[in-house]
Design a protein around this motif. Sequence first.
Motif, PDB file in Angstrom:
ATOM      1  N   ILE A 171     -27.758  46.922   4.788  1.00  0.00           N
ATOM      2  CA  ILE A 171     -27.545  46.894   6.382  1.00  0.00           C
ATOM      3  C   ILE A 171     -28.301  47.733   7.023  1.00  0.00           C
ATOM      4  O   ILE A 171     -28.077  48.995   6.771  1.00  0.00           O
ATOM      5  CB  ILE A 171     -26.091  46.785   6.813  1.00  0.00           C
ATOM      6  N   LEU A 172     -29.018  47.249   8.089  1.00  0.00           N
ATOM      7  CA  LEU A 172     -29.684  48.283   9.051  1.00  0.00           C
ATOM      8  C   LEU A 172     -28.663  47.966  10.344  1.00  0.00           C
ATOM      9  O   LEU A 172     -28.769  46.948  10.945  1.00  0.00           O
ATOM     10  CB  LEU A 172     -31.020  47.804   9.329  1.00  0.00           C
ATOM     11  N   GLY A 173     -27.915  49.186  10.690  1.00  0.00           N
ATOM     12  CA  GLY A 173     -27.169  49.080  11.728  1.00  0.00           C
ATOM     13  C   GLY A 173     -27.953  49.524  13.204  1.00  0.00           C
ATOM     14  O   GLY A 173     -28.840  50.276  12.956  1.00  0.00           O
ATOM     15  N   HIS A 174     -27.384  48.953  14.210  1.00  0.00           N
ATOM     16  CA  HIS A 174     -27.881  49.133  15.534  1.00  0.00           C
ATOM     17  C   HIS A 174     -27.699  50.465  16.142  1.00  0.00           C
ATOM     18  O   HIS A 174     -26.506  50.883  15.634  1.00  0.00           O
ATOM     19  CB  HIS A 174     -27.433  48.060  16.538  1.00  0.00           C
ATOM     20  N   GLY A 175     -28.490  51.078  17.086  1.00  0.00           N
ATOM     21  CA  GLY A 175     -28.013  52.291  17.612  1.00  0.00           C
ATOM     22  C   GLY A 175     -26.987  52.383  18.274  1.00  0.00           C
ATOM     23  O   GLY A 175     -26.269  53.525  18.618  1.00  0.00           O
ATOM     24  N   ILE A 176     -26.302  51.234  18.696  1.00  0.00           N
ATOM     25  CA  ILE A 176     -25.175  51.427  19.501  1.00  0.00           C
ATOM     26  C   ILE A 176     -23.593  51.464  18.483  1.00  0.00           C
ATOM     27  O   ILE A 176     -22.562  51.528  18.822  1.00  0.00           O
ATOM     28  CB  ILE A 176     -24.699  50.268  20.635  1.00  0.00           C
ATOM     29  N   PHE A 177     -24.080  51.216  17.147  1.00  0.00           N
ATOM     30  CA  PHE A 177     -22.843  51.167  16.099  1.00  0.00           C
ATOM     31  C   PHE A 177     -22.043  52.615  16.432  1.00  0.00           C
ATOM     32  O   PHE A 177     -22.621  53.533  16.465  1.00  0.00           O
ATOM     33  CB  PHE A 177     -23.409  51.111  14.879  1.00  0.00           C
ATOM     34  N   THR A 178     -20.610  52.479  16.338  1.00  0.00           N
ATOM     35  CA  THR A 178     -19.776  53.453  16.537  1.00  0.00           C
ATOM     36  C   THR A 178     -19.102  53.739  14.926  1.00  0.00           C
ATOM     37  O   THR A 178     -19.212  52.784  14.221  1.00  0.00           O
ATOM     38  CB  THR A 178     -18.795  53.364  17.578  1.00  0.00           C
ATOM     39  N   ASP A 179     -18.522  54.621  14.845  1.00  0.00           N
ATOM     40  CA  ASP A 179     -17.567  54.888  13.804  1.00  0.00           C
ATOM     41  C   ASP A 179     -16.836  53.749  13.700  1.00  0.00           C
ATOM     42  O   ASP A 179     -16.363  53.216  12.505  1.00  0.00           O
ATOM     43  CB  ASP A 179     -16.907  56.185  13.935  1.00  0.00           C
ATOM     44  N   ARG A 180     -15.937  53.335  14.677  1.00  0.00           N
ATOM     45  CA  ARG A 180     -14.963  52.170  14.596  1.00  0.00           C
ATOM     46  C   ARG A 180     -15.795  50.877  14.323  1.00  0.00           C
ATOM     47  O   ARG A 180     -15.053  50.187  13.611  1.00  0.00           O
ATOM     48  CB  ARG A 180     -14.388  52.035  15.802  1.00  0.00           C
ATOM     49  N   TRP A 181     -16.885  50.625  14.724  1.00  0.00           N
ATOM     50  CA  TRP A 181     -17.583  49.329  14.411  1.00  0.00           C
ATOM     51  C   TRP A 181     -18.039  49.497  13.105  1.00  0.00           C
ATOM     52  O   TRP A 181     -17.862  48.283  12.520  1.00  0.00           O
ATOM     53  CB  TRP A 181     -18.964  49.173  15.443  1.00  0.00           C
ATOM     54  N   TRP A 182     -18.550  50.555  12.252  1.00  0.00           N
ATOM     55  CA  TRP A 182     -18.648  50.645  11.080  1.00  0.00           C
ATOM     56  C   TRP A 182     -17.694  50.455  10.089  1.00  0.00           C
ATOM     57  O   TRP A 182     -17.611  49.451   9.281  1.00  0.00           O
ATOM     58  CB  TRP A 182     -19.247  52.061  10.698  1.00  0.00           C
ATOM     59  N   SER A 183     -16.459  51.097  10.562  1.00  0.00           N
ATOM     60  CA  SER A 183     -15.409  50.885   9.727  1.00  0.00           C
ATOM     61  C   SER A 183     -14.567  49.533   9.895  1.00  0.00           C
ATOM     62  O   SER A 183     -13.959  49.067   8.725  1.00  0.00           O
ATOM     63  CB  SER A 183     -14.384  52.113   9.848  1.00  0.00           C
ATOM     64  N   GLU A 184     -14.369  49.265  11.067  1.00  0.00           N
ATOM     65  CA  GLU A 184     -13.381  48.160  11.528  1.00  0.00           C
ATOM     66  C   GLU A 184     -14.134  46.609  11.487  1.00  0.00           C
ATOM     67  O   GLU A 184     -13.487  45.529  11.117  1.00  0.00           O
ATOM     68  CB  GLU A 184     -12.719  48.298  12.491  1.00  0.00           C
ATOM     69  N   ALA A 185     -15.408  46.582  11.761  1.00  0.00           N
ATOM     70  CA  ALA A 185     -15.977  45.365  11.930  1.00  0.00           C
ATOM     71  C   ALA A 185     -17.066  45.222  10.830  1.00  0.00           C
ATOM     72  O   ALA A 185     -17.125  44.197  10.131  1.00  0.00           O
ATOM     73  CB  ALA A 185     -16.915  45.329  13.140  1.00  0.00           C
ATOM     74  N   ILE A 186     -17.823  46.333  10.369  1.00  0.00           N
ATOM     75  CA  ILE A 186     -18.883  46.174   9.452  1.00  0.00           C
ATOM     76  C   ILE A 186     -18.223  46.153   7.985  1.00  0.00           C
ATOM     77  O   ILE A 186     -18.445  45.222   7.204  1.00  0.00           O
ATOM     78  CB  ILE A 186     -19.727  46.936   9.569  1.00  0.00           C
ATOM     79  N   ALA A 187     -17.578  47.019   7.644  1.00  0.00           N
ATOM     80  CA  ALA A 187     -17.022  47.133   6.296  1.00  0.00           C
ATOM     81  C   ALA A 187     -16.351  46.065   5.520  1.00  0.00           C
ATOM     82  O   ALA A 187     -16.559  45.551   4.625  1.00  0.00           O
ATOM     83  CB  ALA A 187     -16.255  48.486   6.040  1.00  0.00           C
ATOM     84  N   PRO A 188     -15.258  45.488   6.388  1.00  0.00           N
ATOM     85  CA  PRO A 188     -14.600  44.388   6.112  1.00  0.00           C
ATOM     86  C   PRO A 188     -15.535  43.127   5.710  1.00  0.00           C
ATOM     87  O   PRO A 188     -15.139  42.471   4.734  1.00  0.00           O
ATOM     88  CB  PRO A 188     -13.581  43.911   7.064  1.00  0.00           C
ATOM     89  N   GLU A 189     -16.336  42.718   6.534  1.00  0.00           N
ATOM     90  CA  GLU A 189     -17.209  41.681   6.382  1.00  0.00           C
ATOM     91  C   GLU A 189     -18.030  41.943   5.376  1.00  0.00           C
ATOM     92  O   GLU A 189     -18.543  41.026   4.696  1.00  0.00           O
ATOM     93  CB  GLU A 189     -18.091  41.141   7.846  1.00  0.00           C
ATOM     94  N   LEU A 190     -18.831  43.092   5.012  1.00  0.00           N
ATOM     95  CA  LEU A 190     -19.548  43.380   3.798  1.00  0.00           C
ATOM     96  C   LEU A 190     -18.620  43.325   2.770  1.00  0.00           C
ATOM     97  O   LEU A 190     -19.305  42.739   1.663  1.00  0.00           O
ATOM     98  CB  LEU A 190     -20.152  44.697   3.968  1.00  0.00           C
ATOM     99  N   ALA A 191     -17.537  43.544   2.612  1.00  0.00           N
ATOM    100  CA  ALA A 191     -16.555  43.241   1.450  1.00  0.00           C
ATOM    101  C   ALA A 191     -16.406  41.958   1.091  1.00  0.00           C
ATOM    102  O   ALA A 191     -16.407  41.449  -0.206  1.00  0.00           O
ATOM    103  CB  ALA A 191     -15.414  43.879   1.508  1.00  0.00           C
ATOM    104  N   VAL A 192     -16.203  40.996   2.014  1.00  0.00           N
ATOM    105  CA  VAL A 192     -16.218  39.506   1.986  1.00  0.00           C
ATOM    106  C   VAL A 192     -17.322  38.956   1.399  1.00  0.00           C
ATOM    107  O   VAL A 192     -17.447  38.209   0.405  1.00  0.00           O
ATOM    108  CB  VAL A 192     -15.891  38.930   3.418  1.00  0.00           C
TER     109      VAL A 192
END
Length: 334
Positions: A171-192
């Motif tokens: 994945i290429l994350g956008h410049g506005i990604f925060t720690d919470r967005w990485w951990s709470e939004a991105i990580a779970p959906e990558l796992a799915v």
Amino acid sequence: MQWGLPWPGAEQARAAEAAGAIAFCTGEFADVDAYVTSTEMALGTSSAVVGPGIAYAFARSPFVHASAVRHLHRLAPERVFLGLGAGSFRMNRDWFGVDSSHAAPRMSELIQAIRAFLTAENGERITFEGRFYSIDADVRAPVFGPLDVPILIGAFNKYMVRTVGRDADGILGHGIFTDRWWSEAIAPELAVGAADSGRAVDEITRWGWVITAVDDEDPEAAIAAARRQIAFYLTVKTYDPLVELHGWQDEVAAIRHAFRESPTTIGDHVSDDMLWSIAICGDTAQASEMLGKRTDLPDVGFLSCPGFLVGRRARARFAGAAIGFARDHLATVG
């Protein structure tokens, strides 16, 4: 975090490679082509990996993406990656004149079709049959041979992130990604997505842009530039889920109002919480402190200097400062 830069030009790229940069990327716009710039990067570097980060995915056919990657690979063997982004529905329709409906499944098929071209042996007929792409390429010229080129996708919403987990290499994350967005939004959906394809989520690389503006001579100007860049990004409603996660609705409403009335003032509405959650900026001491407080940065971070209302000379100065900052404060790079 290992680090790289959006393409700063060959001279600064040489200094960045010497300082430990492992990658360079490029976006594109109406006056900048991702593959042309990737060619500049391939010819102007010696060790770092290079590639679009991102190229507009649906504006080109699978054949065009794959042939560009093969050409780049000849210029920079084993140093090429392919980063793709869907772009907005309106941009695809009105700028490119293409259909981008059902973007996530369309991206999934595009990845598969590109890989069909990139993994082909000489003399092999290349076929792919899907909902959006139908390929039957009997290319008789001896131009193929399997290439293992990582495909990364710029993804924000859960369906595209799941597509990354299922079909892409990273994945290429956008410049506005925060720690919470990485951990709470991105990580779970990558796992799915990874579970859907039967692979481990840790096989998926996480790269991303990190807004970086360091200036020891004028730290307030650097901070102001970072605030304006954050505000400019948040004028786009696509990112409202991130805004809502952090409770920044009032600030973003003020940003959007100011953007209509007085665009130069939009950074005034970026709170310190927003700034410290997203950017690395100020003088070296503050930037180091901001970096130290981040808990979920990408595996490879492209230190992205602000561009909104920032001239070329200032961007070059920010890029030089980012190189020095990374050399001195990202010592684990290698």
